[in-house]
Design a protein around this motif. Structure first.
Motif, PDB file in Angstrom:
ATOM      1  N   TRP A   5       0.834  -1.203   0.000  1.00 27.12           N
ATOM      2  CA  TRP A   5       0.000   0.000   0.000  1.00 27.12           C
ATOM      3  C   TRP A   5       0.874   1.260   0.000  1.00 27.12           C
ATOM      4  O   TRP A   5       0.675   2.177  -0.793  1.00 27.12           O
ATOM      5  CB  TRP A   5      -0.959   0.008   1.198  1.00 27.12           C
ATOM      6  N   GLN A  10      -0.768   4.486  -1.924  1.00 27.09           N
ATOM      7  CA  GLN A  10      -0.734   5.819  -1.303  1.00 27.09           C
ATOM      8  C   GLN A  10       0.416   5.829  -0.309  1.00 27.09           C
ATOM      9  O   GLN A  10       0.479   4.967   0.575  1.00 27.09           O
ATOM     10  CB  GLN A  10      -2.032   6.097  -0.528  1.00 27.09           C
ATOM     11  N   ARG A  19      -5.061  13.299   6.410  1.00 27.60           N
ATOM     12  CA  ARG A  19      -5.871  12.933   7.597  1.00 27.60           C
ATOM     13  C   ARG A  19      -5.706  13.956   8.716  1.00 27.60           C
ATOM     14  O   ARG A  19      -6.635  14.193   9.489  1.00 27.60           O
ATOM     15  CB  ARG A  19      -5.472  11.554   8.109  1.00 27.60           C
ATOM     16  N   GLY A  47      -6.680  -1.146   9.774  1.00 22.44           N
ATOM     17  CA  GLY A  47      -6.099  -0.579   8.543  1.00 22.44           C
ATOM     18  C   GLY A  47      -5.657   0.844   8.837  1.00 22.44           C
ATOM     19  O   GLY A  47      -5.998   1.785   8.119  1.00 22.44           O
ATOM     20  N   CYS A  48      -4.871   0.987   9.921  1.00 20.55           N
ATOM     21  CA  CYS A  48      -4.557   2.323  10.477  1.00 20.55           C
ATOM     22  C   CYS A  48      -3.620   3.132   9.596  1.00 20.55           C
ATOM     23  O   CYS A  48      -3.451   4.342   9.826  1.00 20.55           O
ATOM     24  CB  CYS A  48      -3.962   2.179  11.869  1.00 20.55           C
ATOM     25  N   GLY A  49      -2.997   2.509   8.568  1.00 20.87           N
ATOM     26  CA  GLY A  49      -2.069   3.260   7.714  1.00 20.87           C
ATOM     27  C   GLY A  49      -1.003   3.946   8.552  1.00 20.87           C
ATOM     28  O   GLY A  49      -0.438   3.338   9.481  1.00 20.87           O
ATOM     29  N   ASP A  71      -2.250  -2.738  10.918  1.00 23.68           N
ATOM     30  CA  ASP A  71      -2.098  -2.665   9.462  1.00 23.68           C
ATOM     31  C   ASP A  71      -1.099  -3.750   9.056  1.00 23.68           C
ATOM     32  O   ASP A  71      -0.266  -4.164   9.865  1.00 23.68           O
ATOM     33  CB  ASP A  71      -1.582  -1.283   9.029  1.00 23.68           C
ATOM     34  N   ARG A  72      -1.172  -4.170   7.782  1.00 26.07           N
ATOM     35  CA  ARG A  72      -0.223  -5.219   7.373  1.00 26.07           C
ATOM     36  C   ARG A  72       0.974  -4.636   6.634  1.00 26.07           C
ATOM     37  O   ARG A  72       1.871  -5.363   6.231  1.00 26.07           O
ATOM     38  CB  ARG A  72      -0.920  -6.265   6.510  1.00 26.07           C
ATOM     39  N   PHE A  76       4.019   1.589   6.937  1.00 18.50           N
ATOM     40  CA  PHE A  76       3.040   2.358   7.715  1.00 18.50           C
ATOM     41  C   PHE A  76       3.227   2.114   9.214  1.00 18.50           C
ATOM     42  O   PHE A  76       3.193   3.047  10.015  1.00 18.50           O
ATOM     43  CB  PHE A  76       1.610   1.970   7.332  1.00 18.50           C
ATOM     44  N   GLY A  97      -0.552  -6.766  11.230  1.00 13.52           N
ATOM     45  CA  GLY A  97      -1.397  -7.950  11.059  1.00 13.52           C
ATOM     46  C   GLY A  97      -2.462  -7.764  10.007  1.00 13.52           C
ATOM     47  O   GLY A  97      -2.640  -6.679   9.445  1.00 13.52           O
ATOM     48  N   ASN A  98      -3.174  -8.869   9.767  1.00 10.25           N
ATOM     49  CA  ASN A  98      -4.229  -8.897   8.763  1.00 10.25           C
ATOM     50  C   ASN A  98      -5.562  -8.557   9.433  1.00 10.25           C
ATOM     51  O   ASN A  98      -5.979  -9.242  10.371  1.00 10.25           O
ATOM     52  CB  ASN A  98      -4.256 -10.308   8.154  1.00 10.25           C
ATOM     53  N   ILE A  99      -6.224  -7.521   8.929  1.00 11.93           N
ATOM     54  CA  ILE A  99      -7.483  -7.106   9.544  1.00 11.93           C
ATOM     55  C   ILE A  99      -8.641  -8.059   9.229  1.00 11.93           C
ATOM     56  O   ILE A  99      -9.728  -7.918   9.782  1.00 11.93           O
ATOM     57  CB  ILE A  99      -7.861  -5.662   9.121  1.00 11.93           C
ATOM     58  N   HIS A 115     -11.065   3.982   8.944  1.00 12.34           N
ATOM     59  CA  HIS A 115     -11.306   5.114   8.034  1.00 12.34           C
ATOM     60  C   HIS A 115     -10.824   4.749   6.632  1.00 12.34           C
ATOM     61  O   HIS A 115      -9.643   4.397   6.458  1.00 12.34           O
ATOM     62  CB  HIS A 115     -10.544   6.351   8.556  1.00 12.34           C
ATOM     63  N   THR A 116     -11.730   4.774   5.673  1.00 12.48           N
ATOM     64  CA  THR A 116     -11.471   4.444   4.258  1.00 12.48           C
ATOM     65  C   THR A 116     -10.738   3.105   4.082  1.00 12.48           C
ATOM     66  O   THR A 116      -9.726   3.020   3.399  1.00 12.48           O
ATOM     67  CB  THR A 116     -10.703   5.583   3.520  1.00 12.48           C
ATOM     68  N   VAL A 121     -11.808  -4.149   1.190  1.00  9.62           N
ATOM     69  CA  VAL A 121     -11.777  -5.523   1.708  1.00  9.62           C
ATOM     70  C   VAL A 121     -13.196  -6.110   1.670  1.00  9.62           C
ATOM     71  O   VAL A 121     -14.175  -5.349   1.648  1.00  9.62           O
ATOM     72  CB  VAL A 121     -11.237  -5.557   3.175  1.00  9.62           C
TER      73      VAL A 121
HETATM   74  C1  LIG Z   1      -6.946   3.828   2.141  1.00  7.02           C
HETATM   75  S1  LIG Z   1      -5.764   3.228   3.306  1.00  7.02           S
HETATM   76  C2  LIG Z   1      -6.397   4.006   4.788  1.00  7.02           C
HETATM   77  C3  LIG Z   1      -5.381   4.132   5.877  1.00  7.02           C
HETATM   78  C4  LIG Z   1      -5.849   4.885   7.111  1.00  7.02           C
HETATM   79  N1  LIG Z   1      -7.027   4.297   7.686  1.00  7.02           N
HETATM   80  C5  LIG Z   1      -6.076   6.332   6.763  1.00  7.02           C
HETATM   81  O1  LIG Z   1      -7.223   6.741   6.554  1.00  7.02           O
HETATM   82  O2  LIG Z   1      -5.099   7.074   6.645  1.00  7.02           O
HETATM   83  C6  LIG Z   1      -6.194   1.523   3.540  1.00  7.02           C
HETATM   84  C7  LIG Z   1      -5.308   0.813   4.554  1.00  7.02           C
HETATM   85  O3  LIG Z   1      -5.804  -0.502   4.777  1.00  7.02           O
HETATM   86  C8  LIG Z   1      -4.686  -1.387   4.888  1.00  7.02           C
HETATM   87  N2  LIG Z   1      -5.159  -2.744   4.572  1.00  7.02           N
HETATM   88  C9  LIG Z   1      -5.869  -3.137   3.475  1.00  7.02           C
HETATM   89  N3  LIG Z   1      -6.141  -4.457   3.551  1.00  7.02           N
HETATM   90  C10 LIG Z   1      -5.585  -4.904   4.706  1.00  7.02           C
HETATM   91  C11 LIG Z   1      -5.532  -6.171   5.349  1.00  7.02           C
HETATM   92  N4  LIG Z   1      -6.130  -7.252   4.825  1.00  7.02           N
HETATM   93  N5  LIG Z   1      -4.893  -6.265   6.544  1.00  7.02           N
HETATM   94  C12 LIG Z   1      -4.298  -5.178   7.099  1.00  7.02           C
HETATM   95  N6  LIG Z   1      -4.328  -3.943   6.543  1.00  7.02           N
HETATM   96  C13 LIG Z   1      -4.963  -3.810   5.354  1.00  7.02           C
HETATM   97  C14 LIG Z   1      -3.672  -0.846   3.907  1.00  7.02           C
HETATM   98  O4  LIG Z   1      -2.359  -1.308   4.178  1.00  7.02           O
HETATM   99  C15 LIG Z   1      -3.864   0.663   4.117  1.00  7.02           C
HETATM  100  O5  LIG Z   1      -3.030   1.137   5.129  1.00  7.02           O
END
Ligand SMILES: C[S@@+](CC[C@H](N)C(=O)[O-])C[C@H]1O[C@@H](n2cnc3c(N)ncnc32)[C@H](O)[C@@H]1O
Length: 297
Positions: A5, A10, A19, A47-49, A71-72, A76, A97-99, A115-116, A121
Motif C-alpha cells: 500500500w 498511497q 488525515r 487498517g490504520c495506515g 495494518d499489514r 506504515f 497484522g491482517n485485519i 477510516h477508508t 476488503v
Molecule cells: C486507504 S488506506 C487508509 C489508511 C488509514 N485508515 C487512513 O485513513 O489514513 C487503507 C489501509 O488498509 C490497509 N489494509 C488493506 N487491507 C488490509 C488487510 N487485509 N490487513 C491489514 N491492513 C490492510 C492498507 O495497508 C492501508 O493502510
C-alpha cells in the motif's frame, strides 16, 4: 516485508497529512460521539495506515484509554510507531497484522473503527471479524469517503496544472490505473444503503448512519497566516509523495521525473506566494464522510 500500500497505492505522507486536515482537534466532539466512543475504552483502528486517526483517538480519549492500530504494511507501522514515540504517546499499541484475521482475542475490546478501509476488503467478513473481537455492548463503526464524491473548487486564478505537467503525468496515471484495477483497490466500495443493511445482517443493534462534511479551505478567514502556509506545504508534500508512489508503477526509470517534480514545486511555490501576498483564491475541497455504526448485542 509487506509495503504494497505505502509504495504502490498511497504513500505515508499522502495519507498522514490529508488525515491531519480531516481529523482536526476542533472536530473532536463530533468524531468521539459519532463513533460511539468514551474515555477508558480500548479501541481498535483497523487498517490504520500511518496512524493519524490512532493518534487522534489516543489524544481525544486520554491516557485511561488504549488505542490499538493494526495494518499489514510494515512501512506504515514503522512510520506510525515513530510518530507516536516522537509525540510521547503511552496509550497506543501498533500491531502488524491482517485485519481479516485480527490478531486479538474474541470479546476483548470495547470498540472498533476504521477510516477508508471497508471499500478495499470483503465488507461482510471485515465487520464479522470486528464483531468477534468486540465485547458484548461494544461498538463497531466504519468511516467511508469516496474521493470522486468530493466537492472541488479550482478557480482559474489558482495555479493550474500546465499542459506539460499533464503530459508528463499521463504515462504514470495510465500505469497506476491499470495496476490499481489489478490490485482491486476500491473494488469493495458499496452503495450507501448497504452500510446499515450489512450491520443488520450481522445482528448488530442500535444502528446509526451519520456524516460530516470536511472542508479544507486555505483561504478561510479563521485560518491563521502560519496555518495557511502549512496547508500549502502539506499539499506540496502530498503531491511529491504521490509522484514517488506514481514512479513505482512504471517498469523502468522515468526520464522526466525531475522535470515533473520541478513543475509540481513551481505550482506550490506560486500558491505559497499568493498566501504571502494575502491573495485569496478560494480553491478548496470538501470531503463527505459517511459514518455507519452498530452495537454488538
Ligand atoms: C486507504 S488506506 C487508509 C489508511 C488509514 N485508515 C487512513 O485513513 O489514513 C487503507 C489501509 O488498509 C490497509 N489494509 C488493506 N487491507 C488490509 C488487510 N487485509 N490487513 C491489514 N491492513 C490492510 C492498507 O495497508 C492501508 O493502510
Amino acid at each position: 516485508m509487506n509495503k504494497i500500500w505505502s509504495s504502490q497505492i498511497q504513500g505515508p505522507k499522502t495519507l498522514d497529512l490529508s488525515r491531519e486536515l480531516r481529523f482536526r482537534d476542533d472536530r473532536k466532539e463530533f468524531f468521539v460521539k459519532s463513533l460511539g466512543l468514551l474515555t477508558g475504552m480500548t479501541v481498535v483502528d483497523l487498517g490504520c495506515g500511518p496512524g493519524t486517526l490512532t493518534r487522534k483517538l489516543a489524544k481525544w480519549l486520554g491516557n485511561e484509554s488504549k488505542i490499538i492500530g493494526i495494518d499489514r504494511d510494515d512501512i506504515f507501522i514503522d512510520y506510525a510507531k515513530n510518530k507516536a514515540l516522537e509525540q510521547g504517546f503511552t496509550n497506543i499499541e501498533y500491531l502488524n497484522g491482517n485485519i481479516m484475521n485480527i490478531p486479538l482475542e474474541s470479546d476483548s475490546v470495547d470498540a472498533c473503527t476504521s477510516h477508508t478501509v471497508i471499500e478495499h476488503v470483503p465488507n461482510y467478513d471485515f465487520l464479522l471479524e470486528q464483531k468477534r473481537i468486540c465485547k458484548s455492548g461494544g461498538i463497531v463503526s466504519v468511516m467511508s469517503a469516496r474521493p470522486e464524491k468530493a466537492i472541488k473548487s479550482l478557480p482559474s486564478s489558482a495555479p493550474q496544472i500546465s499542459e506539460r505537467e499533464k503530459e508528463l503525468w499521463e504515462p504514470i496515471n495510465q500505469a497506476w490505473l491499470k495496476k490499481d484495477q489489478e490490485r482491486g483497490v476500491g473494488s469493495y466500495a458499496i452503495e450507501p444503503s448497504q452500510f446499515p443493511h450489512l450491520f443488520e445482517q450481522l445482528g448488530f443493534v442500535d444502528i446509526e448512519i451519520d456524516s460530516i462534511a470536511l472542508p479544507v479551505v486555505i483561504d478561510n478567514s479563521s485560518i491563521t497566516f502560519e496555518e495557511r502556509l502549512l496547508m500549502v506545504e502539506y499539499e506540496r508534500q502530498q503531491a511529491i509523495d504521490c509522484l514517488v508512489v506514481g514512479l513505482n508503477q512504471l517498469e523502468q526509470e522515468y526520464e522526466h521525473a525531475i522535470e515533473l517534480e520541478l513543475l509540481i514545486n513551481n505550482r506550490f511555490d506560486k500558491r505559497k506566494e499568493m498566501v504571502m501576498n494575502n491573495q485569496k483564491i478560494w480553491d478548496f475541497q470538501i470531503h463527505i464522510l459517511l459514518i455507519a455504526r452498530g452495537r454488538k448485542p
